[in-house]
Design a protein around this motif. Sequence first.
Motif, PDB file in Angstrom:
ATOM      1  N   THR A   4       0.854  -1.183   0.000  1.00  0.00           N
ATOM      2  CA  THR A   4       0.000   0.000   0.000  1.00  0.00           C
ATOM      3  C   THR A   4       0.889   1.232   0.000  1.00  0.00           C
ATOM      4  N   ARG A   5       0.319   2.365  -0.302  1.00  0.00           N
ATOM      5  CA  ARG A   5       1.073   3.622  -0.288  1.00  0.00           C
ATOM      6  C   ARG A   5       1.657   3.878   1.106  1.00  0.00           C
ATOM      7  N   GLU A   6       0.867   3.633   2.137  1.00  0.00           N
ATOM      8  CA  GLU A   6       1.327   3.848   3.513  1.00  0.00           C
ATOM      9  C   GLU A   6       2.504   2.930   3.846  1.00  0.00           C
ATOM     10  N   THR A   7       2.420   1.674   3.446  1.00  0.00           N
ATOM     11  CA  THR A   7       3.516   0.722   3.699  1.00  0.00           C
ATOM     12  C   THR A   7       4.777   1.144   2.960  1.00  0.00           C
ATOM     13  N   LEU A   8       4.610   1.576   1.718  1.00  0.00           N
ATOM     14  CA  LEU A   8       5.762   2.041   0.941  1.00  0.00           C
ATOM     15  C   LEU A   8       6.453   3.211   1.642  1.00  0.00           C
ATOM     16  N   TRP A   9       5.694   4.176   2.139  1.00  0.00           N
ATOM     17  CA  TRP A   9       6.282   5.327   2.822  1.00  0.00           C
ATOM     18  C   TRP A   9       6.917   4.926   4.154  1.00  0.00           C
ATOM     19  N   LEU A  10       6.348   3.925   4.826  1.00  0.00           N
ATOM     20  CA  LEU A  10       6.989   3.423   6.044  1.00  0.00           C
ATOM     21  C   LEU A  10       8.341   2.792   5.710  1.00  0.00           C
ATOM     22  N   VAL A  11       8.405   2.061   4.597  1.00  0.00           N
ATOM     23  CA  VAL A  11       9.672   1.473   4.150  1.00  0.00           C
ATOM     24  C   VAL A  11      10.685   2.578   3.851  1.00  0.00           C
ATOM     25  N   VAL A  12      10.265   3.627   3.134  1.00  0.00           N
ATOM     26  CA  VAL A  12      11.156   4.759   2.843  1.00  0.00           C
ATOM     27  C   VAL A  12      11.660   5.373   4.148  1.00  0.00           C
ATOM     28  N   GLY A  13      10.761   5.595   5.089  1.00  0.00           N
ATOM     29  CA  GLY A  13      11.142   6.175   6.374  1.00  0.00           C
ATOM     30  C   GLY A  13      12.134   5.315   7.137  1.00  0.00           C
TER      31      GLY A  13
END
Length: 92
Positions: A4-13
């Motif tokens: 999901t978009r949220e999971t992707l951004w958590l990975v980036v973070g």
Amino acid sequence: MMLTRETLWLVVGFIGQIAFTGRFVLQWLYSEYKKRSVIPTSFWYLSIVGSTLLFAYAIYRQDPVFIVGQAFGSIVYLRNLQLIAKSKTVKE
């Protein structure tokens, strides 16, 4: 499995945080190896990677404190790399 978009951004973070923390581990181990306090050039590259990823994550999270904190750091890291490059040019 789809991210999901949220999971992707958590990975980036998290990748940004790992790179940012890794620079301190790198500096510590390198200093231990040299038996004196040393900041290797790769410290600044890891700083830029971590800072850039955390900056993108902060923008996504819309956190103004985090955004300002990460935006300023990149300027310092880039300037240190410029100074390192300039000192190598002068020595040659």
